[in-house]
Design a protein around this motif. Structure first.
Motif, PDB file in Angstrom:
ATOM      1  N   SER A 155      -3.859   4.850  -6.620  1.00 40.47           N
ATOM      2  CA  SER A 155      -3.757   3.620  -5.839  1.00 40.47           C
ATOM      3  C   SER A 155      -5.134   3.026  -5.572  1.00 40.47           C
ATOM      4  CB  SER A 155      -3.037   3.901  -4.519  1.00 40.47           C
ATOM      5  OG  SER A 155      -2.882   2.720  -3.758  1.00 40.47           O
ATOM      6  N   PHE A 158      -6.349   1.234  -8.738  1.00 38.35           N
ATOM      7  CA  PHE A 158      -5.706  -0.078  -8.844  1.00 38.35           C
ATOM      8  C   PHE A 158      -6.309  -1.045  -7.833  1.00 38.35           C
ATOM      9  CE2 PHE A 158      -2.771   1.824 -11.651  1.00 38.35           C
ATOM     10  CZ  PHE A 158      -1.984   0.831 -12.219  1.00 38.35           C
ATOM     11  N   GLY A 159      -6.615  -0.535  -6.645  1.00 37.44           N
ATOM     12  CA  GLY A 159      -7.180  -1.386  -5.609  1.00 37.44           C
ATOM     13  C   GLY A 159      -8.544  -1.941  -5.978  1.00 37.44           C
ATOM     14  N   TYR A 161      -9.592  -2.656  -8.980  1.00 33.50           N
ATOM     15  CA  TYR A 161      -9.347  -3.752  -9.922  1.00 33.50           C
ATOM     16  C   TYR A 161      -8.729  -4.951  -9.221  1.00 33.50           C
ATOM     17  CZ  TYR A 161      -6.594  -6.464 -13.259  1.00 33.50           C
ATOM     18  OH  TYR A 161      -6.003  -7.492 -13.959  1.00 33.50           O
ATOM     19  N   GLU A 162      -7.686  -4.716  -8.436  1.00 39.21           N
ATOM     20  CA  GLU A 162      -6.949  -5.816  -7.802  1.00 39.21           C
ATOM     21  C   GLU A 162      -7.792  -6.564  -6.780  1.00 39.21           C
ATOM     22  OE1 GLU A 162      -2.560  -3.696  -8.263  1.00 39.21           O
ATOM     23  OE2 GLU A 162      -3.737  -3.422  -6.444  1.00 39.21           O
ATOM     24  N   ALA A 167      -8.793  -9.969 -11.607  1.00 38.42           N
ATOM     25  CA  ALA A 167      -7.440  -9.429 -11.667  1.00 38.42           C
ATOM     26  C   ALA A 167      -6.440 -10.535 -11.984  1.00 38.42           C
ATOM     27  CB  ALA A 167      -7.080  -8.768 -10.336  1.00 38.42           C
ATOM     28  N   ASN A 168      -5.511 -10.235 -12.849  1.00 40.00           N
ATOM     29  CA  ASN A 168      -4.479 -11.192 -13.258  1.00 40.00           C
ATOM     30  C   ASN A 168      -3.255 -10.389 -13.666  1.00 40.00           C
ATOM     31  OD1 ASN A 168      -2.835 -13.109 -14.385  1.00 40.00           O
ATOM     32  ND2 ASN A 168      -4.294 -13.833 -15.896  1.00 40.00           N
ATOM     33  N   ASP A 169      -2.185 -10.495 -12.897  1.00 38.52           N
ATOM     34  CA  ASP A 169      -1.002  -9.671 -13.140  1.00 38.52           C
ATOM     35  C   ASP A 169      -0.491  -9.798 -14.567  1.00 38.52           C
ATOM     36  OD1 ASP A 169      -1.078  -8.745 -10.572  1.00 38.52           O
ATOM     37  OD2 ASP A 169       0.556 -10.000  -9.821  1.00 38.52           O
ATOM     38  N   THR A 172      -2.713  -7.618 -16.900  1.00 38.51           N
ATOM     39  CA  THR A 172      -3.106  -6.283 -16.460  1.00 38.51           C
ATOM     40  C   THR A 172      -2.489  -5.215 -17.357  1.00 38.51           C
ATOM     41  OG1 THR A 172      -3.308  -6.996 -14.158  1.00 38.51           O
ATOM     42  CG2 THR A 172      -3.083  -4.640 -14.550  1.00 38.51           C
ATOM     43  N   VAL A 210       3.142  -1.435 -14.448  1.00 35.32           N
ATOM     44  CA  VAL A 210       2.168  -2.018 -15.369  1.00 35.32           C
ATOM     45  C   VAL A 210       2.261  -1.274 -16.709  1.00 35.32           C
ATOM     46  CG1 VAL A 210      -0.290  -2.399 -15.831  1.00 35.32           C
ATOM     47  CG2 VAL A 210       0.628  -2.710 -13.512  1.00 35.32           C
ATOM     48  N   ASN A 247      -8.024  -6.115 -16.911  1.00 31.94           N
ATOM     49  CA  ASN A 247      -7.552  -7.353 -17.527  1.00 31.94           C
ATOM     50  C   ASN A 247      -7.844  -7.309 -19.026  1.00 31.94           C
ATOM     51  OD1 ASN A 247      -7.290 -10.035 -18.468  1.00 31.94           O
ATOM     52  ND2 ASN A 247      -7.859 -10.893 -16.482  1.00 31.94           N
TER      53      ASN A 247
END
Length: 297
Positions: A155, A158-159, A161-162, A167-169, A172, A210, A247
């Motif tokens: 987690s 991911f945090g 990066y996010e 960051a772009n869903d 990703t 993801v 990304n």
């Protein structure tokens, strides 16, 4: 069966077993943004961040002055030769060639990923073909597990990066060494649901919803290799498996040629020589567009 007579490189067609094996074993080939290279060096424009103003009525616009530079992709040749014995020529040449090509495809895929993502050495164009993502990423993009890989560590990765600007869903992706498969299977979220779902019947394998690509090349090595080895140790230790979340648009893969093959005569004997190669360039648009979780002791 007629013998192969080839005077020029023959590219693999899309959907061939070689291409299928490359894409199945190389995360970089599968997910990176591709650029056709018309020469051995290509410069890809990279623009810096741009701010947007709120402009009062009757007030002049203010020019943006983003930093404009380039990422240089330099084609490197990944190749190998195979000697085909006289005894194999007449009846089984096609099968022998196909077998060598497919084995080369797996080794190439792993070495490309290792060179692009997990190589710790300084780029020299040969033993270290590219500046890898691990080498380019700053300390703020890297996270050591410091023991077992846990839900919390995943987690946190991911945090990182996010919480960044890139960051772009929609773009990703996660790429990881298969070491992490066993780790993922033992982790559930706060609702008791697995965070890792292995794809079936064409559905993607996912981590935290993801898509995940696995590659044996994602293990730290000092020079590029298709078989990275070593025992898990402190951060930066050769042999540490990596997980990358980021990304995909910032992984730049230059395609100069191949995979392609050529079969020719060895005039010193009655044997034939099979050459297989691919020429690729690689670069990182923004290292800040990624987070790396490194399995460490």
């Amino acid at each position: 069966m007629a013998r192969v007579n080839a005077d020029a490189w023959i590219p693999e067609e899309y959907g061939s077993e070689v291409i299928t094996r490359v894409n199945a074993n190389s995360a970089v080939e599968a997910v990176a943004k591709r650029y056709n290279m018309g020469s051995d060096t290509v410069e890809v424009p990279r623009m810096g961040a741009v701010t947007v103003d709120v402009i009062p009525k009757g007030t002049d616009y203010v020019d943006a002055e983003p930093t404009l530079d380039v990422v240089t992709l330099r084609a490197r040749k990944f190749g190998k030769t195979f000697t085909i014995a006289e005894e194999d020529l007449d009846d089984t040449l096609a099968d022998v060639v196909s077998g060598y090509q497919k084995e080369w495809a797996v080794s190439y895929a792993r070495k490309l990923d290792n060179a692009a993502i997990a190589c710790t050495g300084t780029e020299n164009g040969t033993t270290v073909p590219f500046t890898s993502l691990y080498k380019a990423a700053g300390s703020g993009q890297k996270l050591a597990s410091a023991g077992a890989v846990t839900y919390t560590k995943l987690s946190q990765a991911f945090g990182i990066y996010e919480g960044g600007d890139y960051a772009n869903d929609a773009d990703t992706v996660v790429i990881a060494h298969p070491y992490f498969k066993g780790v993922f299977r033992g982790i559930v979220d706060n609702n008791g649901q697995p965070i890792f779902v292995e794809g079936l019947a064409g559905t993607p394998t996912t981590l935290f919803n993801v898509p995940v690509q696995f590659s044996y090349g994602l293990k730290l090595s000092a020079t590029a290799t298709d078989a990275p080895t070593g025992t898990i140790g402190a951060a930066g230790t050769v042999g540490n498996p990596l997980l990358v979340v980021g990304n995909r648009q910032h992984l730049l893969l230059g395609v100069r040629s191949g995979p392609e093959s050529l079969v020719g005569e060895d005039f010193r004997s009655d044997e034939k020589i099979l050459k297989v190669r691919a020429r690729r360039g690689f670069g990182i648009a923004r290292a800040e567009a990624f987070a790396i979780l490194e399995a460490t002791s």
